[in-house]
Motif scaffolding. Structure first.
Motif, mmCIF file in Angstrom:
data_model
loop_
_atom_site.group_PDB
_atom_site.id
_atom_site.type_symbol
_atom_site.label_atom_id
_atom_site.label_comp_id
_atom_site.label_asym_id
_atom_site.label_seq_id
_atom_site.Cartn_x
_atom_site.Cartn_y
_atom_site.Cartn_z
ATOM 1 N N THR A 28 1.001 -1.216 -0.180
ATOM 2 C CA THR A 28 0.117 -0.190 0.062
ATOM 3 C C THR A 28 0.864 1.311 0.006
ATOM 4 O O THR A 28 0.510 2.364 -0.644
ATOM 5 N N ALA A 29 2.005 1.202 0.680
ATOM 6 C CA ALA A 29 2.813 2.332 0.939
ATOM 7 C C ALA A 29 3.487 2.643 -0.663
ATOM 8 O O ALA A 29 3.719 3.835 -0.990
ATOM 9 N N PHE A 30 3.552 1.553 -1.308
ATOM 10 C CA PHE A 30 4.140 1.585 -2.642
ATOM 11 C C PHE A 30 3.144 2.367 -3.609
ATOM 12 O O PHE A 30 3.584 3.223 -4.396
ATOM 13 N N VAL A 31 2.007 1.573 -3.695
ATOM 14 C CA VAL A 31 1.037 1.908 -4.769
ATOM 15 C C VAL A 31 0.111 3.335 -4.335
ATOM 16 O O VAL A 31 0.070 3.792 -5.341
ATOM 17 N N ALA A 32 -0.167 3.425 -3.065
ATOM 18 C CA ALA A 32 -1.145 4.491 -3.011
ATOM 19 C C ALA A 32 -0.755 5.711 -3.483
ATOM 20 O O ALA A 32 -1.467 6.478 -4.236
ATOM 21 N N PRO A 33 0.584 6.229 -3.073
ATOM 22 C CA PRO A 33 0.916 7.502 -3.897
ATOM 23 C C PRO A 33 1.000 7.717 -5.134
ATOM 24 O O PRO A 33 0.854 8.715 -5.851
ATOM 25 N N ARG A 34 1.287 6.389 -5.789
ATOM 26 C CA ARG A 34 1.350 6.607 -7.383
ATOM 27 C C ARG A 34 -0.293 6.666 -7.809
ATOM 28 O O ARG A 34 -0.449 6.807 -9.217
ATOM 29 N N LEU A 35 -1.119 6.295 -7.040
ATOM 30 C CA LEU A 35 -2.441 6.450 -7.390
ATOM 31 C C LEU A 35 -3.156 7.891 -7.073
ATOM 32 O O LEU A 35 -4.599 8.158 -7.401
ATOM 33 N N GLY A 36 -2.303 8.619 -6.355
ATOM 34 C CA GLY A 36 -2.945 9.884 -5.844
ATOM 35 C C GLY A 36 -3.858 9.518 -4.444
ATOM 36 O O GLY A 36 -4.948 10.438 -4.206
ATOM 37 N N ILE A 37 -3.660 8.413 -3.760
ATOM 38 C CA ILE A 37 -4.523 7.956 -2.489
ATOM 39 C C ILE A 37 -3.755 8.406 -1.179
ATOM 40 O O ILE A 37 -2.460 7.737 -1.180
ATOM 41 N N ARG A 38 -4.273 8.784 -0.329
ATOM 42 C CA ARG A 38 -3.644 9.026 0.732
ATOM 43 C C ARG A 38 -3.790 7.621 1.643
ATOM 44 O O ARG A 38 -4.907 7.161 1.835
ATOM 45 N N ALA A 39 -2.561 7.208 2.255
ATOM 46 C CA ALA A 39 -2.547 5.712 3.004
ATOM 47 C C ALA A 39 -2.022 6.000 4.460
ATOM 48 O O ALA A 39 -0.827 6.460 4.493
ATOM 49 N N GLY A 40 -2.974 5.524 5.292
ATOM 50 C CA GLY A 40 -2.381 5.328 6.694
ATOM 51 C C GLY A 40 -2.155 4.062 7.176
ATOM 52 O O GLY A 40 -2.518 2.991 6.638
ATOM 53 N N LEU A 41 -1.910 3.966 8.671
ATOM 54 C CA LEU A 41 -1.686 2.672 9.088
ATOM 55 C C LEU A 41 -2.198 2.633 10.618
ATOM 56 O O LEU A 41 -2.105 3.699 11.279
ATOM 57 N N VAL A 42 -3.007 1.543 10.896
ATOM 58 C CA VAL A 42 -3.409 1.501 12.322
ATOM 59 C C VAL A 42 -2.992 0.184 12.716
ATOM 60 O O VAL A 42 -3.100 -0.936 12.210
ATOM 61 N N THR A 43 -2.289 0.101 14.026
ATOM 62 C CA THR A 43 -2.156 -1.082 14.763
ATOM 63 C C THR A 43 -2.615 -1.067 16.111
ATOM 64 O O THR A 43 -2.753 -0.013 16.948
ATOM 65 N N VAL A 44 -3.247 -2.249 16.278
ATOM 66 C CA VAL A 44 -4.012 -2.270 17.427
ATOM 67 C C VAL A 44 -3.386 -3.018 18.518
ATOM 68 O O VAL A 44 -2.799 -4.183 18.446
ATOM 69 N N ASP A 45 -3.071 -2.492 19.794
ATOM 70 C CA ASP A 45 -2.620 -3.292 20.759
ATOM 71 C C ASP A 45 -3.837 -3.811 21.754
ATOM 72 O O ASP A 45 -4.203 -3.046 22.503
ATOM 73 N N HIS A 46 -3.806 -5.129 21.748
ATOM 74 C CA HIS A 46 -4.718 -5.651 22.660
ATOM 75 C C HIS A 46 -4.464 -5.871 23.915
ATOM 76 O O HIS A 46 -5.387 -6.244 24.962
ATOM 77 N N GLY A 47 -3.019 -5.785 24.236
ATOM 78 C CA GLY A 47 -2.467 -5.604 25.535
ATOM 79 C C GLY A 47 -2.654 -7.265 26.472
ATOM 80 O O GLY A 47 -2.797 -7.248 27.537
ATOM 81 N N LEU A 48 -2.584 -8.255 25.567
ATOM 82 C CA LEU A 48 -2.761 -9.277 25.778
ATOM 83 C C LEU A 48 -1.433 -10.317 25.977
ATOM 84 O O LEU A 48 -1.431 -11.290 26.417
ATOM 85 N N GLN A 49 -0.398 -9.502 25.851
ATOM 86 C CA GLN A 49 1.068 -10.380 25.863
ATOM 87 C C GLN A 49 2.036 -9.321 26.248
ATOM 88 O O GLN A 49 1.982 -8.164 26.131
ATOM 89 N N ASP A 50 2.867 -9.808 27.130
ATOM 90 C CA ASP A 50 4.169 -8.833 27.462
ATOM 91 C C ASP A 50 4.671 -8.282 26.144
ATOM 92 O O ASP A 50 5.131 -8.873 25.192
#
Length: 307
Positions: A28-50
């Protein structure tokens, strides 16, 4: 990828740091800017592991380094939710991703589920008696969520990460036999492959796609049928009885949800009980649905009963 990203607007990639979502985020980081699309990222911390907070922070930092923007860490509380730990974590994760999409006005959230995940989903549905809806597996698109890797194997995402020099994280929960999906991944699916050959994975995924097309058609027909039979007095029993069983069950399921029964708790047995008021009625009393909803038969109609 163009089909997944859409014509314009903003997208977010849900990235755990595992090979599947990491490969998707890199693509996505490679393709999106070439298509003129803004792309971000979300990572979820479930807090279930050290160390989960540090791992989420590392994924977020990597996302920024490859030009994804915005980048967020969503910390969720899994405790106290209904269902088992898998279901609780999944519900919390989707809620967090939906909130992130709304907050960032993103029309699409990309998920890294692969063909292997789809095959596992179909096996689980078979084992649980999930019916056509369960066998249809995970949809390519549902609301803001899109799964562009459903035709890509897990092995290919690992190869992509290796080619890009990306160190993927292996979630220990994916190998923990305490989790049903982990047992399917480690034991059930490999046993099928050993017995029937490697095409099993692709065949199970193809089955999901074929069944999904049928389910979509039947759901649309049921929506039309519900609109046609509905009256101010309720749902007339003769009109319901005249419907094919496959349509009638979907009409009753949709109507129960309209009454307020939560879809996650509305089970096959509830629809069977409603259907019995139509096709096997012998004067029995009303039937109970989730969330305290009661439906009975009154003057030839199915109606919600106030107790």
């Amino acid at each position: 990828m163009r089909r997944a990203l859409g014509p314009s607007g903003s997208v977010l990639v849900a990235c755990s740091g595992g090979a599947d979502s990491l490969a998707l985020a890199a693509a996505t980081a490679f393709v999106a800017p070439r298509l003129g699309i803004r792309a971000g990222l979300v990572t979820v911390d479930h807090g279930l592991q050290d160390g989960s907070a540090a791992r989420a922070a590392a994924v977020a930092e990597w996302g920024r380094s490859v030009g994804l923007d915005p980048v967020e860490v969503a910390t969720v509380d899994v405790g106290g939710r209904p269902g088992g730990p898998e279901a609780a974590a999944r519900d919390a994760r989707y809620e967090a991703l939906s909130s992130a999409a709304e907050r960032n006005t993103a029309g699409t959230v990309l998920l890294g589920h692969t063909r292997d995940d789809q095959a596992e989903t179909v096996l689980l549905a078979l084992a649980r008696g999930g019916g056509p809806r369960g066998l249809s597996g995970m949809p390519f698109r549902k609301g803001v969520f899109v799964r562009p890797l459903l035709d890509v194997t897990r092995a290919d995402t690992r190869k992509a990460c290796a080619a890009l020099g990306l160190a993927a994280w292996d979630d220990p929960h994916n190998a923990d036999p305490a989790y049903t999906r982990a047992r399917v991944r480690a034991d059930a699916l490999p046993a099928l492959i050993a017995a029937l050959g490697p095409a099993v994975v692709a065949n199970l995924a193809r089955t999901a796609a074929l069944v999904a097309a049928d389910v979509d058609y039947l759901d649309a027909a049921a929506a039309e049928a519900l609109a046609a039979v509905r009256t101010p007095a309720g749902l007339p029993v003769p009109a319901l009885a005249a419907l094919p069983a496959a349509i009638r069950s979907r009409v009753l399921h949709a109507w129960a949800k309209e009454l307020g029964a939560p879809g996650s708790a509305l089970a096959h047995r509830h629809v069977v009980a409603l259907d019995a008021l139509v096709t096997a009625w012998h004067g029995q009393g009303p039937t109970s649905l989730p969330d305290g909803i009661v439906v009975g038969r009154r003057e030839g109609h199915l109606v919600r009963v106030a107790l």
